[in-house]
Motif scaffolding. Structure first.
Motif, PDB file in Angstrom:
ATOM      1  N   GLU A  72      53.065  47.522  35.680  1.00  0.00           N
ATOM      2  CA  GLU A  72      52.675  47.710  36.058  1.00  0.00           C
ATOM      3  C   GLU A  72      53.954  46.528  37.150  1.00  0.00           C
ATOM      4  O   GLU A  72      54.831  45.755  36.616  1.00  0.00           O
ATOM      5  CB  GLU A  72      52.146  47.013  37.091  1.00  0.00           C
ATOM      6  N   VAL A  73      54.846  47.136  38.009  1.00  0.00           N
ATOM      7  CA  VAL A  73      56.150  46.982  38.641  1.00  0.00           C
ATOM      8  C   VAL A  73      56.300  46.319  39.687  1.00  0.00           C
ATOM      9  O   VAL A  73      55.716  46.396  40.940  1.00  0.00           O
ATOM     10  CB  VAL A  73      57.096  48.177  39.062  1.00  0.00           C
ATOM     11  N   LYS A  74      56.476  44.950  39.872  1.00  0.00           N
ATOM     12  CA  LYS A  74      56.390  43.844  40.753  1.00  0.00           C
ATOM     13  C   LYS A  74      58.441  43.662  41.779  1.00  0.00           C
ATOM     14  O   LYS A  74      58.936  43.563  40.919  1.00  0.00           O
ATOM     15  CB  LYS A  74      55.965  42.243  40.132  1.00  0.00           C
ATOM     16  N   ALA A  75      58.430  43.935  42.752  1.00  0.00           N
ATOM     17  CA  ALA A  75      59.515  44.404  43.550  1.00  0.00           C
ATOM     18  C   ALA A  75      59.781  43.064  43.665  1.00  0.00           C
ATOM     19  O   ALA A  75      60.917  42.447  43.665  1.00  0.00           O
ATOM     20  CB  ALA A  75      60.082  44.860  44.381  1.00  0.00           C
ATOM     21  N   SER A  76      59.191  41.497  44.482  1.00  0.00           N
ATOM     22  CA  SER A  76      59.393  40.413  45.049  1.00  0.00           C
ATOM     23  C   SER A  76      59.356  39.604  44.202  1.00  0.00           C
ATOM     24  O   SER A  76      58.644  39.171  43.263  1.00  0.00           O
ATOM     25  CB  SER A  76      57.632  40.609  46.057  1.00  0.00           C
ATOM     26  N   LYS A  77      59.219  37.834  45.301  1.00  0.00           N
ATOM     27  CA  LYS A  77      59.382  36.917  44.064  1.00  0.00           C
ATOM     28  C   LYS A  77      58.461  36.332  44.245  1.00  0.00           C
ATOM     29  O   LYS A  77      58.575  35.262  43.668  1.00  0.00           O
ATOM     30  CB  LYS A  77      60.945  36.497  44.863  1.00  0.00           C
ATOM     31  N   LYS A  78      57.482  36.848  44.702  1.00  0.00           N
ATOM     32  CA  LYS A  78      56.323  35.981  44.283  1.00  0.00           C
ATOM     33  C   LYS A  78      56.030  36.071  43.260  1.00  0.00           C
ATOM     34  O   LYS A  78      56.493  36.978  42.428  1.00  0.00           O
ATOM     35  CB  LYS A  78      55.106  37.388  45.324  1.00  0.00           C
ATOM     36  N   SER A  79      55.141  35.051  43.403  1.00  0.00           N
ATOM     37  CA  SER A  79      53.722  35.344  41.871  1.00  0.00           C
ATOM     38  C   SER A  79      53.457  36.887  41.085  1.00  0.00           C
ATOM     39  O   SER A  79      52.857  37.669  41.722  1.00  0.00           O
ATOM     40  CB  SER A  79      52.598  34.142  41.651  1.00  0.00           C
ATOM     41  N   PRO A  80      53.942  37.030  40.269  1.00  0.00           N
ATOM     42  CA  PRO A  80      53.371  38.441  39.567  1.00  0.00           C
ATOM     43  C   PRO A  80      52.258  39.185  39.640  1.00  0.00           C
ATOM     44  O   PRO A  80      52.381  40.347  40.048  1.00  0.00           O
ATOM     45  CB  PRO A  80      54.349  39.123  38.198  1.00  0.00           C
ATOM     46  N   THR A  81      51.248  38.011  39.504  1.00  0.00           N
ATOM     47  CA  THR A  81      49.757  38.943  39.158  1.00  0.00           C
ATOM     48  C   THR A  81      49.409  37.899  40.328  1.00  0.00           C
ATOM     49  O   THR A  81      48.152  38.517  40.352  1.00  0.00           O
ATOM     50  CB  THR A  81      49.343  38.228  38.085  1.00  0.00           C
ATOM     51  N   ARG A  82      50.097  37.835  41.179  1.00  0.00           N
ATOM     52  CA  ARG A  82      49.138  36.544  42.763  1.00  0.00           C
ATOM     53  C   ARG A  82      47.996  38.228  43.272  1.00  0.00           C
ATOM     54  O   ARG A  82      46.968  37.751  43.873  1.00  0.00           O
ATOM     55  CB  ARG A  82      50.176  36.540  43.641  1.00  0.00           C
ATOM     56  N   GLU A  83      49.175  39.561  43.538  1.00  0.00           N
ATOM     57  CA  GLU A  83      47.029  40.268  43.720  1.00  0.00           C
ATOM     58  C   GLU A  83      46.426  41.556  42.950  1.00  0.00           C
ATOM     59  O   GLU A  83      45.733  42.357  43.486  1.00  0.00           O
ATOM     60  CB  GLU A  83      48.600  41.691  44.871  1.00  0.00           C
ATOM     61  N   TYR A  84      46.353  40.212  41.404  1.00  0.00           N
ATOM     62  CA  TYR A  84      45.818  41.358  40.748  1.00  0.00           C
ATOM     63  C   TYR A  84      44.044  40.819  41.142  1.00  0.00           C
ATOM     64  O   TYR A  84      43.819  39.189  40.349  1.00  0.00           O
ATOM     65  CB  TYR A  84      46.255  40.843  39.391  1.00  0.00           C
ATOM     66  N   SER A  85      43.462  41.883  41.447  1.00  0.00           N
ATOM     67  CA  SER A  85      42.408  40.729  41.974  1.00  0.00           C
ATOM     68  C   SER A  85      41.319  41.695  41.002  1.00  0.00           C
ATOM     69  O   SER A  85      41.276  41.526  39.829  1.00  0.00           O
ATOM     70  CB  SER A  85      41.606  42.575  43.428  1.00  0.00           C
ATOM     71  N   ALA A  86      39.885  40.218  41.117  1.00  0.00           N
ATOM     72  CA  ALA A  86      38.861  41.020  39.973  1.00  0.00           C
ATOM     73  C   ALA A  86      38.747  42.390  39.549  1.00  0.00           C
ATOM     74  O   ALA A  86      38.200  42.224  38.704  1.00  0.00           O
ATOM     75  CB  ALA A  86      37.148  40.526  40.702  1.00  0.00           C
ATOM     76  N   TYR A  87      38.910  43.367  40.802  1.00  0.00           N
ATOM     77  CA  TYR A  87      38.467  44.676  40.808  1.00  0.00           C
ATOM     78  C   TYR A  87      39.849  45.999  39.664  1.00  0.00           C
ATOM     79  O   TYR A  87      39.464  45.903  39.210  1.00  0.00           O
ATOM     80  CB  TYR A  87      38.643  45.497  42.036  1.00  0.00           C
ATOM     81  N   LYS A  88      40.506  44.979  40.006  1.00  0.00           N
ATOM     82  CA  LYS A  88      41.706  45.325  39.139  1.00  0.00           C
ATOM     83  C   LYS A  88      41.352  44.830  37.857  1.00  0.00           C
ATOM     84  O   LYS A  88      42.135  45.537  36.761  1.00  0.00           O
ATOM     85  CB  LYS A  88      43.505  44.673  39.921  1.00  0.00           C
ATOM     86  N   LEU A  89      41.294  43.959  37.838  1.00  0.00           N
ATOM     87  CA  LEU A  89      41.311  43.579  35.751  1.00  0.00           C
ATOM     88  C   LEU A  89      40.443  43.721  35.631  1.00  0.00           C
ATOM     89  O   LEU A  89      40.759  44.316  34.378  1.00  0.00           O
ATOM     90  CB  LEU A  89      41.495  41.378  36.233  1.00  0.00           C
TER      91      LEU A  89
END
Length: 178
Positions: A72-89
């Protein structure tokens, strides 16, 4: 820029309209540009068979030393796994290989996703991995803690929605908790 000129010619867009659209789409453009850059970064890290896939769980698939990786490529400076939802996991846990997160800013850094997840997300990922594999011992060890049970109870809806993917042995054990 060929695309901008095409938009101007084909649709008669003005410079003002193009500037407005580019400003609104800046994050999207950055994300796609970083995905393209990520391919080169991974190749420089000795990954092979690097290919863009754009799936809900990852952007790129690659191999290294005979192992398959989902990146998974993350371009922002936010926490890299912040947007990893339970469904994504839940979907990541189904992958046959290692899931990595490539953070592109400020400089490219590659992380094993599991290692950078928050504790609740890590527990949920392990839960799904054990449930899919039929690792009842793993589930028993995980569920032996009241803290873990409480964390997992917050994900009751997603746990139930993926129950058709669990092994039969896992499902029997899990039913006693949810």
């Amino acid at each position: 820029m060929k695309t901008i000129e095409e938009l101007k010619e084909k649709y008669g867009l003005t410079d003002e309209e193009i500037d407005y659209a580019l400003d609104k789409a800046k994050g999207i453009i950055l994300g796609f540009a970083m995905e393209l850059r990520a391919i080169k970064v991974l190749e420089d890290m000795s990954f092979t068979n690097v290919r863009y896939v754009d799936l809900p769980t990852h952007d790129i698939e690659a191999e290294k030393s005979g192992n398959k990786y989902y990146i998974e490529v993350k371009a922002s400076k936010k926490s890299p796994t912040r947007e990893y939802s339970a469904y994504k996991l839940a979907m990541i846990a189904m992958l046959e290989g290692t899931h990595l997160t490539l953070v592109m800013k400020p400089t490219p850094q590659l992380f094993n996703t599991e290692e950078i997840l928050s504790e609740p997300k890590k527990i949920l990922l392990h839960f799904f991995q054990y449930a899919y594999r039929g690792d009842v011992e793993g589930l028993k060890n995980l569920m032996s803690s009241e803290k873990t049970k409480l964390i997992l109870s917050n994900y009751n809806k997603v746990i139930k929605s993926y129950s058709s993917k669990y092994s039969i042995d896992s499902l029997e054990f899990i039913k006693s908790f949810f």
